[in-house]
Design an enzyme around this catalytic site. Structure first.
Site, mmCIF file in Angstrom:
data_model
loop_
_atom_site.group_PDB
_atom_site.id
_atom_site.type_symbol
_atom_site.label_atom_id
_atom_site.label_comp_id
_atom_site.label_asym_id
_atom_site.label_seq_id
_atom_site.Cartn_x
_atom_site.Cartn_y
_atom_site.Cartn_z
ATOM 1 N N THR A 528 0.867 -1.247 -0.020
ATOM 2 C CA THR A 528 0.112 -0.083 0.015
ATOM 3 C C THR A 528 0.942 1.094 0.075
ATOM 4 O O THR A 528 1.850 1.172 0.805
ATOM 5 C CB THR A 528 -0.814 -0.112 1.216
ATOM 6 O OG1 THR A 528 -1.635 -1.175 1.187
ATOM 7 C CG2 THR A 528 -1.761 1.384 1.132
ATOM 8 N N PHE A 530 1.422 5.074 0.641
ATOM 9 C CA PHE A 530 0.752 6.219 1.501
ATOM 10 C C PHE A 530 1.151 7.486 1.070
ATOM 11 O O PHE A 530 2.343 7.647 0.807
ATOM 12 C CB PHE A 530 0.962 6.067 3.134
ATOM 13 C CG PHE A 530 0.261 4.936 3.696
ATOM 14 C CD1 PHE A 530 0.578 3.642 3.654
ATOM 15 C CD2 PHE A 530 -0.938 4.982 4.562
ATOM 16 C CE1 PHE A 530 0.290 2.596 4.090
ATOM 17 C CE2 PHE A 530 -1.354 3.762 4.823
ATOM 18 C CZ PHE A 530 -1.028 2.561 4.743
#
Ligand code: PEP
Ligand code: MN
Length: 628
Positions: A528, A530
């Protein structure tokens, strides 16, 4: 004495009675009730009651037989109810005050304030002056501590309670503090009681370690005799021969006080027991006994608390306690006091000083918290958990957090659209960095549980989907939960060894749980990305190689391809394009583009100008260093 007035008494006659009593040095207070109006008169002089009895308009005169007068039920039949800011105390209410024993640092008290508020506390406690048994123990941050309390109060909207130990401190403390606490050791410090009476701010008066109920009420009388009626009595355990617990909680004092006095009475189960696992049962018992509130010690990290760690609840335990109180209070015909949601006060917005840590969405142990540590390293102090992505943006905007970390895309599941929408809305916020987190899931159960005995597994639907092969192979029943780390937290509270959660390994430690197996995801290449967001101008940095932007294009044929040709012209390497519908304008789109830029930075303004001119609407979201 109590003078019951006739229903039809004239104003003139009433004034005559009041003047007569005042001339005889009585303090007079009128109490207007539904059924009768009375005058309460307290003074040192003995007078012949018959002299008052014969005055026009007097129905009867009743002497107050108790040594305490103003505090007595005889003086005032109805419960005393008053407000501290937005919080009401007294009557059929349960008002919960919580926070650490002592204010230890700005970060600690602010984190505590958010944690207790999130669980439902309506006031924050924290000692700035700590009267300790040993002169060598931590004595509190004193004025600095009061300032931190005030700041925590401004940020959360919670009024604050703190202990005063000397009359001389009253002046310094009064602007920082909403409710003064008089500690058990000072219950009969009469000069302090008188000072609190004169100051007029609400007071929590703790019961002395070996005080009788009558001595305690006499102490309250000292405060009230100086004109301050806003006194809250607090039962916090007394000294007995029993030494398994720190003190012996005298819960019978609650109904006794309520019979003898109109003042609110609350219970402190933390100092009463001194043992964390005894705090919640006694707190519930106090509510069942009819207490008007609780004051509970809660610490974000009790193991490192500078005082009373062993009796401080973990925030999760406090949350559970508040859930139980919510259920119990109505059974006792009581209303659990809440405060309306408020925005942080304007005065803290635009502060230029450095703020604490980074905000993230989720609970502790979330992958977003890992992103905070990956980006900043372990020095960040307290990452700030927030319920929603919007809360993260708000915290950055109003200065509660120095930065926020928001997920933008997952390598398996794609973009997190909500955050793209928020980036567009919050025009004062820019992207100042990015970080990638490898999402590796673990199955986590209670300590002592075994994988072969697990029947149900809880997690966010995305995490369940990413571990579907493992779930199938082990014959587990997947149950959707709002959050990965939140599932670990909830299972830990259930204490059921047949249930487990799927989340980060880090969350096992945080909630004192056991990792049953690590790396259970079907595709190990799960990342992921960010974005780090700050309230900062995009051009504040010179150290950047990546550009994020958002724009809408003109509604003309070929306008997108014309627009994208600008990137080509300047050799900008586009790494991501994302489109989102424009709200309120069906079939129009906002585009988000990331490009790498390693050319001459002085030329970039020119590129920006061209991009702005060719778009209907253009904004640079950030200039920052791409992560590896
Ligand atoms: C406190 O509330 O932190 C405290 C010291 O309590 P007590 O005076 O009841 O011991
Ligand atoms: Mn304490």
């Amino acid at each position: 004495m109590i003078i019951v007035l006739k229903r039809n008494i004239s104003i003139n006659d009433k004034e005559k009675i009041i003047n007569y009593l005042q001339e005889k040095s009585f303090r007079v207070k009128e109490i207007v009730g539904d059924e009768e109006s009375i005058l309460g008169a307290v003074g040192h002089n003995g007078i012949d009651l018959r002299e008052v009895e014969i005055m026009p308009g007097v129905a009867k005169v009743i002497p107050i037989s108790k040594p305490y007068k103003l505090a007595s039920r005889e003086f005032k039949k109805s419960d005393t109810v008053f407000n501290v800011g937005p919080v009401t105390i007294g009557g059929n209410r349960v008002t919960v005050i919580a926070g650490p024993c002592a204010v230890e640092s700005r970060e600690q008290i602010i984190e505590s304030a958010y944690a207790v508020k999130a669980a439902g506390a309506v006031m924050l406690r924290g000692g700035a002056f700590k009267p300790r048994t040993s002169p060598y123990s931590f004595q509190g941050l004193q004025e600095k501590g009061c300032q931190f309390l005030k700041e925590a109060s401004e940020l959360t909207g919670l009024p604050v309670v703190t202990e005063i130990v000397a009359p001389n401190d009253a002046n310094m403390m009064k602007d920082y503090v909403d409710v003064f606490q008089i500690g058990a050791r000072n219950m009969q410090n009469f000069e302090l009681l008188k000072t609190m009476g004169k100051l007029g701010k609400p007071v929590i008066l703790k019961r002395g370690l070996s005080a009788t109920i009558e001595e305690w009420l006499m102490a309250a009388e000292y405060i009230m005799a100086e004109g301050n009626d806003n006194v809250i009595l607090c039962e916090r355990g007394i000294r007995t021969y029993e030494n398994f617990t720190r003190n012996t909680l005298d819960l019978s004092a609650v109904p006794i006080i309520q019979q003898l006095s109109h003042l609110p009475v609350i219970v402190d189960p933390s100092h009463a027991t001194g043992l964390r696992d005894k705090v919640s049962p006694m707190a519930l018992a106090a509510v069942a006994a009819g207490a008007n509130g609780l004051i509970v010690e809660v610490h974000p990290n009790p193991e490192v608390a500078l005082s009373d760690g062993p009796q401080s609840l973990y925030p999760e335990q406090f949350e559970k306690l508040m859930c139980d109180i919510k259920v119990l209070a109505p059974v006792m015909d009581k209303e659990l006091v809440t405060i309306p949601k408020t925005n942080p006060v304007q005065s803290i917005i635009n502060k230029t000083e450095k703020h604490i840590g980074a905000a993230f969405q989720g609970v502790r142990g979330a992958y977003s918290e890992m992103a905070v540590y990956n980006y900043y390293g372990s020095e960040i102090g307290y990452p700030m958990p927030m319920p929603t992505f919007k809360d993260v943006f708000d915290a950055v905007l109003d200065g509660r957090a120095e930065s926020g970390l928001i997920p933008l895309e997952n390598s398996l599941a794609g973009s997190i659209n909500e955050n793209y929408d928020l980036l567009k809305c919050y025009s004062d916020i820019s992207i100042t960095g990015e970080v990638k987190v490898r999402v590796s899931h673990s199955i986590i159960g209670m300590k002592g549980s075994k994988l072969e005995n697990i029947k149900e597994v809880y997690s966010h639907p995305q995490a369940l989907a990413q571990c579907s092969a493992f779930i199938e192979k082990n014959g587990l029943k997947p149950i959707a939960h709002y959050d990965t780390a939140g599932a670990v937290k909830d299972i830990s509270l259930l204490g059921d060894k047949t249930k487990a959660a799927i989340a980060s390994s880090a969350s096992a430690d945080i909630y004192d749980m056991q990792i049953l197996q690590e790396g259970i995801e079907t595709h190990p290449g799960n990342y992921t990305r960010f974005a780090v967001i700050k309230r900062e101008d995009v051009y504040e940095t010179t150290d950047w190689n990546k550009v994020s932007m958002v724009f809408t294009i003109k509604d003309e044929q070929g306008s997108l391809s014309k627009y994208l040709s600008i990137f080509n012209k300047y050799n900008l390497n586009m790494t991501k394009i994302e489109s989102r519908p424009v709200h309120g304008k069906p079939w129009s789109y906002t585009f988000y583009i990331d490009v790498m830029f390693d050319g001459d930075k002085s030329l970039f303004k020119e590129i920006e100008e061209e991009l702005t001119n060719q778009a209907e609407d253009f904004r640079l979201l950030g200039l920052y260093q791409a992560c590896k």
